[in-house]
Write a protein that holds these residues in place. Structure first.
Motif, PDB file in Angstrom:
ATOM      1  N   ASN A  74       0.825  -1.216   0.000  1.00  0.00           N
ATOM      2  CA  ASN A  74       0.000   0.000   0.000  1.00  0.00           C
ATOM      3  C   ASN A  74       0.864   1.273   0.000  1.00  0.00           C
ATOM      4  OD1 ASN A  74      -2.470   1.357  -0.049  1.00  0.00           O
ATOM      5  ND2 ASN A  74      -2.585   1.506   2.177  1.00  0.00           N
ATOM      6  N   ASP A  75       1.895   1.248  -0.852  1.00  0.00           N
ATOM      7  CA  ASP A  75       2.809   2.386  -0.945  1.00  0.00           C
ATOM      8  C   ASP A  75       2.900   2.911  -2.377  1.00  0.00           C
ATOM      9  OD1 ASP A  75       4.110   0.306  -2.137  1.00  0.00           O
ATOM     10  OD2 ASP A  75       5.952   0.458  -0.981  1.00  0.00           O
ATOM     11  N   GLY A  76       1.857   2.633  -3.173  1.00  0.00           N
ATOM     12  CA  GLY A  76       1.853   3.087  -4.554  1.00  0.00           C
ATOM     13  C   GLY A  76       2.744   2.280  -5.472  1.00  0.00           C
ATOM     14  N   GLY A  77       3.217   1.149  -4.989  1.00  0.00           N
ATOM     15  CA  GLY A  77       4.039   0.270  -5.821  1.00  0.00           C
ATOM     16  C   GLY A  77       5.531   0.427  -5.627  1.00  0.00           C
ATOM     17  N   GLY A  99       4.378 -30.879   3.237  1.00  0.00           N
ATOM     18  CA  GLY A  99       3.909 -30.784   1.856  1.00  0.00           C
ATOM     19  C   GLY A  99       2.477 -30.306   1.759  1.00  0.00           C
ATOM     20  N   VAL A 100       1.620 -30.829   2.625  1.00  0.00           N
ATOM     21  CA  VAL A 100       0.217 -30.414   2.629  1.00  0.00           C
ATOM     22  C   VAL A 100       0.109 -28.941   3.006  1.00  0.00           C
ATOM     23  CG1 VAL A 100      -2.005 -30.698   3.787  1.00  0.00           C
ATOM     24  CG2 VAL A 100      -0.695 -32.710   3.113  1.00  0.00           C
ATOM     25  N   GLY A 101       0.846 -28.545   4.059  1.00  0.00           N
ATOM     26  CA  GLY A 101       0.820 -27.147   4.485  1.00  0.00           C
ATOM     27  C   GLY A 101       1.333 -26.214   3.400  1.00  0.00           C
ATOM     28  N   PHE A 102       2.416 -26.621   2.744  1.00  0.00           N
ATOM     29  CA  PHE A 102       2.997 -25.809   1.678  1.00  0.00           C
ATOM     30  C   PHE A 102       2.038 -25.685   0.508  1.00  0.00           C
ATOM     31  CE2 PHE A 102       5.510 -25.012  -2.090  1.00  0.00           C
ATOM     32  CZ  PHE A 102       6.473 -24.108  -1.669  1.00  0.00           C
ATOM     33  N   SER A 103       1.413 -26.792   0.124  1.00  0.00           N
ATOM     34  CA  SER A 103       0.518 -26.806  -1.043  1.00  0.00           C
ATOM     35  C   SER A 103      -0.750 -25.992  -0.810  1.00  0.00           C
ATOM     36  CB  SER A 103       0.146 -28.246  -1.410  1.00  0.00           C
ATOM     37  OG  SER A 103      -0.633 -28.852  -0.384  1.00  0.00           O
ATOM     38  N   ILE A 104      -1.072 -25.742   0.454  1.00  0.00           N
ATOM     39  CA  ILE A 104      -2.234 -24.904   0.779  1.00  0.00           C
ATOM     40  C   ILE A 104      -1.829 -23.448   0.944  1.00  0.00           C
ATOM     41  CG2 ILE A 104      -4.013 -24.413   2.505  1.00  0.00           C
ATOM     42  CD1 ILE A 104      -4.103 -27.417   3.101  1.00  0.00           C
ATOM     43  N   LEU A 105      -0.794 -23.214   1.743  1.00  0.00           N
ATOM     44  CA  LEU A 105      -0.412 -21.848   2.107  1.00  0.00           C
ATOM     45  C   LEU A 105       0.116 -21.033   0.924  1.00  0.00           C
ATOM     46  CD1 LEU A 105      -0.039 -19.741   4.334  1.00  0.00           C
ATOM     47  CD2 LEU A 105       2.241 -20.707   4.756  1.00  0.00           C
ATOM     48  N   VAL A 106       1.039 -21.597   0.159  1.00  0.00           N
ATOM     49  CA  VAL A 106       1.670 -20.830  -0.925  1.00  0.00           C
ATOM     50  C   VAL A 106       0.670 -20.448  -2.013  1.00  0.00           C
ATOM     51  CG1 VAL A 106       3.389 -20.940  -2.781  1.00  0.00           C
ATOM     52  CG2 VAL A 106       3.990 -21.696  -0.472  1.00  0.00           C
ATOM     53  N   PRO A 107      -0.107 -21.388  -2.568  1.00  0.00           N
ATOM     54  CA  PRO A 107      -1.108 -20.979  -3.569  1.00  0.00           C
ATOM     55  C   PRO A 107      -2.150 -20.015  -2.999  1.00  0.00           C
ATOM     56  CG  PRO A 107      -0.717 -23.340  -3.704  1.00  0.00           C
ATOM     57  CD  PRO A 107      -0.055 -22.855  -2.453  1.00  0.00           C
ATOM     58  N   LEU A 108      -2.505 -20.201  -1.719  1.00  0.00           N
ATOM     59  CA  LEU A 108      -3.491 -19.316  -1.089  1.00  0.00           C
ATOM     60  C   LEU A 108      -2.972 -17.877  -1.032  1.00  0.00           C
ATOM     61  CD1 LEU A 108      -6.198 -19.027   0.399  1.00  0.00           C
ATOM     62  CD2 LEU A 108      -4.976 -19.541   2.530  1.00  0.00           C
ATOM     63  N   LEU A 109      -1.718 -17.714  -0.655  1.00  0.00           N
ATOM     64  CA  LEU A 109      -1.137 -16.371  -0.593  1.00  0.00           C
ATOM     65  C   LEU A 109      -0.994 -15.756  -1.977  1.00  0.00           C
ATOM     66  CD1 LEU A 109       1.586 -16.837   2.188  1.00  0.00           C
ATOM     67  CD2 LEU A 109      -0.580 -15.596   2.348  1.00  0.00           C
ATOM     68  N   PHE A 110      -0.611 -16.576  -2.949  1.00  0.00           N
ATOM     69  CA  PHE A 110      -0.538 -16.081  -4.325  1.00  0.00           C
ATOM     70  C   PHE A 110      -1.917 -15.603  -4.777  1.00  0.00           C
ATOM     71  CE2 PHE A 110       3.554 -18.336  -5.294  1.00  0.00           C
ATOM     72  CZ  PHE A 110       4.197 -17.261  -5.892  1.00  0.00           C
ATOM     73  N   ALA A 111      -2.950 -16.390  -4.497  1.00  0.00           N
ATOM     74  CA  ALA A 111      -4.312 -16.044  -4.915  1.00  0.00           C
ATOM     75  C   ALA A 111      -4.832 -14.821  -4.181  1.00  0.00           C
ATOM     76  CB  ALA A 111      -5.242 -17.233  -4.680  1.00  0.00           C
ATOM     77  N   LEU A 112      -4.381 -14.633  -2.948  1.00  0.00           N
ATOM     78  CA  LEU A 112      -4.840 -13.509  -2.134  1.00  0.00           C
ATOM     79  C   LEU A 112      -4.441 -12.159  -2.738  1.00  0.00           C
ATOM     80  CD1 LEU A 112      -6.185 -12.725   0.595  1.00  0.00           C
ATOM     81  CD2 LEU A 112      -3.893 -12.727   1.576  1.00  0.00           C
ATOM     82  N   ILE A 113      -3.273 -12.122  -3.361  1.00  0.00           N
ATOM     83  CA  ILE A 113      -2.731 -10.852  -3.885  1.00  0.00           C
ATOM     84  C   ILE A 113      -3.664 -10.213  -4.920  1.00  0.00           C
ATOM     85  CG2 ILE A 113      -0.819  -9.801  -5.148  1.00  0.00           C
ATOM     86  CD1 ILE A 113       1.003 -11.935  -3.825  1.00  0.00           C
ATOM     87  N   PRO A 114      -4.049 -10.902  -6.015  1.00  0.00           N
ATOM     88  CA  PRO A 114      -4.944 -10.261  -6.976  1.00  0.00           C
ATOM     89  C   PRO A 114      -6.320  -9.947  -6.409  1.00  0.00           C
ATOM     90  CG  PRO A 114      -4.644 -12.562  -7.528  1.00  0.00           C
ATOM     91  CD  PRO A 114      -3.646 -12.246  -6.468  1.00  0.00           C
ATOM     92  N   VAL A 115      -6.787 -10.786  -5.491  1.00  0.00           N
ATOM     93  CA  VAL A 115      -8.103 -10.540  -4.895  1.00  0.00           C
ATOM     94  C   VAL A 115      -8.077  -9.250  -4.079  1.00  0.00           C
ATOM     95  CG1 VAL A 115      -9.790 -11.385  -3.207  1.00  0.00           C
ATOM     96  CG2 VAL A 115      -8.757 -12.980  -4.838  1.00  0.00           C
ATOM     97  N   VAL A 116      -7.072  -9.073  -3.242  1.00  0.00           N
ATOM     98  CA  VAL A 116      -6.962  -7.863  -2.421  1.00  0.00           C
ATOM     99  C   VAL A 116      -6.800  -6.632  -3.309  1.00  0.00           C
ATOM    100  CG1 VAL A 116      -5.514  -6.644  -0.750  1.00  0.00           C
ATOM    101  CG2 VAL A 116      -6.034  -9.054  -0.412  1.00  0.00           C
ATOM    102  N   MET A 117      -5.950  -6.733  -4.342  1.00  0.00           N
ATOM    103  CA  MET A 117      -5.728  -5.585  -5.218  1.00  0.00           C
ATOM    104  C   MET A 117      -6.977  -5.229  -6.009  1.00  0.00           C
ATOM    105  SD  MET A 117      -1.803  -6.137  -6.592  1.00  0.00           S
ATOM    106  CE  MET A 117      -1.805  -4.517  -7.386  1.00  0.00           C
ATOM    107  N   PHE A 118      -7.749  -6.247  -6.394  1.00  0.00           N
ATOM    108  CA  PHE A 118      -9.003  -5.985  -7.110  1.00  0.00           C
ATOM    109  C   PHE A 118      -9.988  -5.265  -6.214  1.00  0.00           C
ATOM    110  CE2 PHE A 118     -13.357  -7.202  -8.219  1.00  0.00           C
ATOM    111  CZ  PHE A 118     -13.410  -6.781  -9.533  1.00  0.00           C
ATOM    112  N   ILE A 119     -10.101  -5.721  -4.958  1.00  0.00           N
ATOM    113  CA  ILE A 119     -11.018  -5.083  -4.006  1.00  0.00           C
ATOM    114  C   ILE A 119     -10.586  -3.653  -3.707  1.00  0.00           C
ATOM    115  CG2 ILE A 119     -11.866  -5.158  -1.625  1.00  0.00           C
ATOM    116  CD1 ILE A 119     -11.694  -8.211  -1.782  1.00  0.00           C
ATOM    117  N   GLN A 120      -9.278  -3.446  -3.528  1.00  0.00           N
ATOM    118  CA  GLN A 120      -8.784  -2.102  -3.251  1.00  0.00           C
ATOM    119  C   GLN A 120      -8.995  -1.145  -4.420  1.00  0.00           C
ATOM    120  OE1 GLN A 120      -4.663  -2.837  -2.221  1.00  0.00           O
ATOM    121  NE2 GLN A 120      -5.135  -3.078  -0.047  1.00  0.00           N
ATOM    122  N   GLY A 121      -8.943  -1.693  -5.638  1.00  0.00           N
ATOM    123  CA  GLY A 121      -9.091  -0.853  -6.810  1.00  0.00           C
ATOM    124  C   GLY A 121     -10.527  -0.629  -7.229  1.00  0.00           C
ATOM    125  N   SER A 122     -11.450  -1.350  -6.608  1.00  0.00           N
ATOM    126  CA  SER A 122     -12.868  -1.227  -6.983  1.00  0.00           C
ATOM    127  C   SER A 122     -13.503   0.041  -6.381  1.00  0.00           C
ATOM    128  CB  SER A 122     -13.633  -2.458  -6.495  1.00  0.00           C
ATOM    129  OG  SER A 122     -13.118  -3.626  -7.110  1.00  0.00           O
TER     130      SER A 122
END
Length: 227
Positions: free
Chosen positions: A42-45, A204-227
């Protein structure tokens, strides 16, 4: 044909290459995620643009980037080779099968998952890497200097709901792919022991959940902030 070539072309050699390249790509995901999370500063990039500049100019990072492309190509090529070998080795299916009881859904569909992820990767590279390398980007000036404003194209992409959905769904497929690939890589390297395997599986289970979840969170948060 040398013993090295014979080994690499054997089934065991192909699995070894798959395991080693897979573990490298897993490590790359962690580094890439750490950089991408700066999009949420949240620093303008500013933080992300500085990160992108270091990725583009640091000699070590550039070497790792080249290796990453090479390992992706090897991972895909050896995956196709192993899939073909397995089909040729068993051209006729068993009369009675109970695949779901003997293996996970992810392990039975790694080829499909890998194909989907390859499509995502090509789209992702075209939209970001290609634009950064060959596109005409605006610049941003900070105390550290003037840099390419990579944040701008990322923010523009994540303002598109269709791309955000595509990204999030792709991360779901990545989670399934990792859920099998993480443990499988360690097993191929011989790290399959009753004392350590349960821990590797849990990580492995924790990694396979956490990493993709955090990756997916980024565009979702940015989309909401930009709406």
């Amino acid at each position: 044909m040398s013993w090295v070539t014979k080994t690499l072309n054997s089934t065991l050699g192909r699995k070894l290459i798959m395991a080693l390249t897979g573990l490298f790509l897993i490590l790359f995901l962690v580094v890439h995620l750490a950089g991408n999370l700066q999009l949420l500063a949240n620093d303008g990039g500013r933080m992300f643009n500085l990160y992108a500049e270091s990725m583009a100019t640091n000699p070590l990072i550039r070497v790792v980037s080249i290796l990453n492309f090479v390992f992706i190509a090897l991972h895909v090529a050896y995956s196709v080779a192993l899939t073909r070998h397995n089909k040729q080795a068993r051209p006729v299916g068993y009369a009675v099968t109970n695949a779901s009881a003997n293996s996970s859904w992810a392990s039975r569909n790694m080829g499909i998952l890998g194909t989907i992820l390859l499509i995502f990767l090509l789209v992702h590279l075209r939209g970001f890497w290609y634009e950064v390398k060959f596109g005409s980007l605006p610049t941003a000036t900070y105390e550290e200097g003037t840099f390419k404003d990579v944040y701008t194209i990322v923010a523009a992409a994540y303002s598109n709901i269709f791309y955000v959905v595509f990204y999030v769904v792709s991360m779901g497929f990545l989670a399934f792919h990792l859920s099998h690939g993480f443990v499988s890589a360690f097993q191929t390297l011989g790290l399959n022991h009753k004392k350590y395997s349960p821990l590797i599986k849990k990580v492995g289970v924790g990694f396979s959940i956490l990493v993709p979840l955090l990756f997916a969170l980024i565009p979702v948060v940015m989309f909401i902030q930009g709406s």
